[in-house]
Design a protein around this motif. Sequence first.
Motif, short mmCIF file in Angstrom:
data_model
loop_
_atom_site.label_atom_id
_atom_site.label_comp_id
_atom_site.label_asym_id
_atom_site.label_seq_id
_atom_site.Cartn_x
_atom_site.Cartn_y
_atom_site.Cartn_z
N LEU A 43 0.88 -1.28 0.11
CA LEU A 43 0.02 0.14 -0.05
C LEU A 43 1.11 1.32 0.09
CD1 LEU A 43 -2.31 -1.12 2.82
CD2 LEU A 43 -3.32 -0.71 0.37
N LEU A 44 0.54 2.26 -0.89
CA LEU A 44 1.12 3.52 -0.81
C LEU A 44 0.92 3.94 0.77
CD1 LEU A 44 0.41 5.34 -3.90
CD2 LEU A 44 2.57 4.46 -3.44
N PRO A 45 2.10 4.72 1.28
CA PRO A 45 1.56 5.29 2.75
C PRO A 45 0.29 6.20 2.72
CG PRO A 45 3.64 5.35 2.19
CD PRO A 45 3.15 4.93 1.03
N PHE A 93 -2.79 0.64 -17.89
CA PHE A 93 -2.52 1.84 -19.08
C PHE A 93 -1.08 2.36 -18.47
CE2 PHE A 93 -2.57 5.97 -20.70
CZ PHE A 93 -2.48 5.76 -22.04
N GLY A 94 0.12 2.14 -18.97
CA GLY A 94 1.21 3.07 -18.57
C GLY A 94 1.49 2.58 -17.14
N ASP A 95 1.45 3.66 -16.12
CA ASP A 95 1.66 3.37 -14.83
C ASP A 95 0.51 3.31 -13.83
OD1 ASP A 95 4.43 3.20 -15.44
OD2 ASP A 95 4.74 5.58 -15.47
N ILE A 96 -0.57 3.07 -14.41
CA ILE A 96 -1.97 3.13 -13.65
C ILE A 96 -2.38 1.71 -14.01
CG2 ILE A 96 -2.07 5.44 -13.15
CD1 ILE A 96 -4.32 5.30 -15.13
N ALA A 97 -3.26 1.22 -13.07
CA ALA A 97 -3.82 0.17 -13.13
C ALA A 97 -5.25 -0.09 -12.22
CB ALA A 97 -2.96 -1.18 -13.03
N GLN A 123 -7.00 0.29 -7.06
CA GLN A 123 -6.23 1.03 -7.91
C GLN A 123 -4.90 1.04 -7.62
OE1 GLN A 123 -8.40 2.91 -10.01
NE2 GLN A 123 -9.71 1.78 -8.67
N PHE A 124 -3.81 1.04 -8.72
CA PHE A 124 -2.43 0.71 -8.39
C PHE A 124 -1.72 1.84 -9.31
CE2 PHE A 124 -4.50 -3.42 -7.99
CZ PHE A 124 -3.79 -3.96 -7.35
N VAL A 125 -0.49 2.08 -8.77
CA VAL A 125 0.43 2.97 -9.33
C VAL A 125 1.73 2.20 -9.38
CG1 VAL A 125 -0.89 5.01 -8.89
CG2 VAL A 125 0.83 4.33 -7.48
N ARG A 126 2.34 2.56 -10.55
CA ARG A 126 3.90 1.97 -10.58
C ARG A 126 4.74 2.98 -9.49
NH1 ARG A 126 5.52 -1.22 -14.88
NH2 ARG A 126 3.93 -0.39 -16.49
N THR A 127 5.45 2.49 -9.10
CA THR A 127 6.56 3.26 -8.26
C THR A 127 7.94 2.76 -8.59
OG1 THR A 127 6.75 1.91 -6.24
CG2 THR A 127 4.84 3.26 -6.41
N ASP A 129 9.77 1.13 -6.72
CA ASP A 129 9.71 -0.22 -5.96
C ASP A 129 8.77 -1.12 -6.60
OD1 ASP A 129 11.60 0.83 -4.37
OD2 ASP A 129 10.29 1.73 -3.05
N GLY A 130 7.88 -1.04 -7.67
CA GLY A 130 7.15 -1.72 -8.22
C GLY A 130 5.61 -1.24 -8.08
N TRP A 131 4.84 -2.06 -8.37
CA TRP A 131 3.34 -1.61 -8.28
C TRP A 131 2.88 -1.79 -6.91
CZ3 TRP A 131 0.41 0.05 -12.48
CH2 TRP A 131 0.96 -0.48 -13.68
N ARG A 132 2.17 -0.66 -6.31
CA ARG A 132 1.48 -0.32 -5.33
C ARG A 132 -0.12 0.22 -5.39
NH1 ARG A 132 5.50 -2.81 -4.35
NH2 ARG A 132 7.25 -2.24 -3.35
N ILE A 133 -0.76 -0.06 -4.30
CA ILE A 133 -2.10 -0.02 -4.32
C ILE A 133 -2.16 1.58 -3.96
CG2 ILE A 133 -4.23 -0.47 -3.07
CD1 ILE A 133 -3.46 -3.26 -2.58
N SER A 134 -2.97 2.24 -4.41
CA SER A 134 -3.05 3.81 -4.25
C SER A 134 -4.46 3.89 -3.62
CB SER A 134 -2.86 4.67 -5.28
OG SER A 134 -3.72 4.33 -6.34
N ALA A 135 -5.39 3.16 -3.79
CA ALA A 135 -6.78 3.28 -3.48
C ALA A 135 -7.30 2.09 -3.42
CB ALA A 135 -7.63 4.36 -4.02
#
Length: 151
Positions: A43-45, A93-97, A123-127, A129-135
């Motif tokens: 999870l993103l902080p 799509f790109g850096d979001i999923a 919802q995911f974003v590429r960081t 450090d890899g994919w992380r859950i943003s929501a």
Amino acid sequence: MSSTAGTDPGDLEAIDEIVRVYFDAFTSGPDVVTRLARMRAFLLPEAVIVRTCGMTPAVYDVEGFIAPRRALLTNGTLVDFHEWEVSGRTEIFGDIAQRWSTYAKAGVQDGVPFTGRGAKTLQFVRTPDGWRISAAAWDDERDGLRLDEEK
């Protein structure tokens, strides 16, 4: 599981693993603290988690979401509990999923067995450090709302 054409298959595999970790975290019994910590790492902080379930939406930050679940899964009032993904669809799509999942759950709360089903969106974003859950958000079946109802 599905993805957008042209997406690196490694991205879908990474997201699938995070989804497995996410659902596995909600299992009572030994190692619950370890499973929740593993989920927290994905999870993103600043992630936002929302529960609807026919009520006023409850919006949680990461610790506000994890702490009460850790207590519930370890204090003996909820036993033999687990949640699992029934089906899921991922779009990248790109850096979001986004992952749309249906899920089921079962357990015994205060001595009473129960089951349930619902839907979750992650919802995911590429960081770096890899994919992380943003929501994340979820809703459960209830009177008048069933996963198998025709729309």
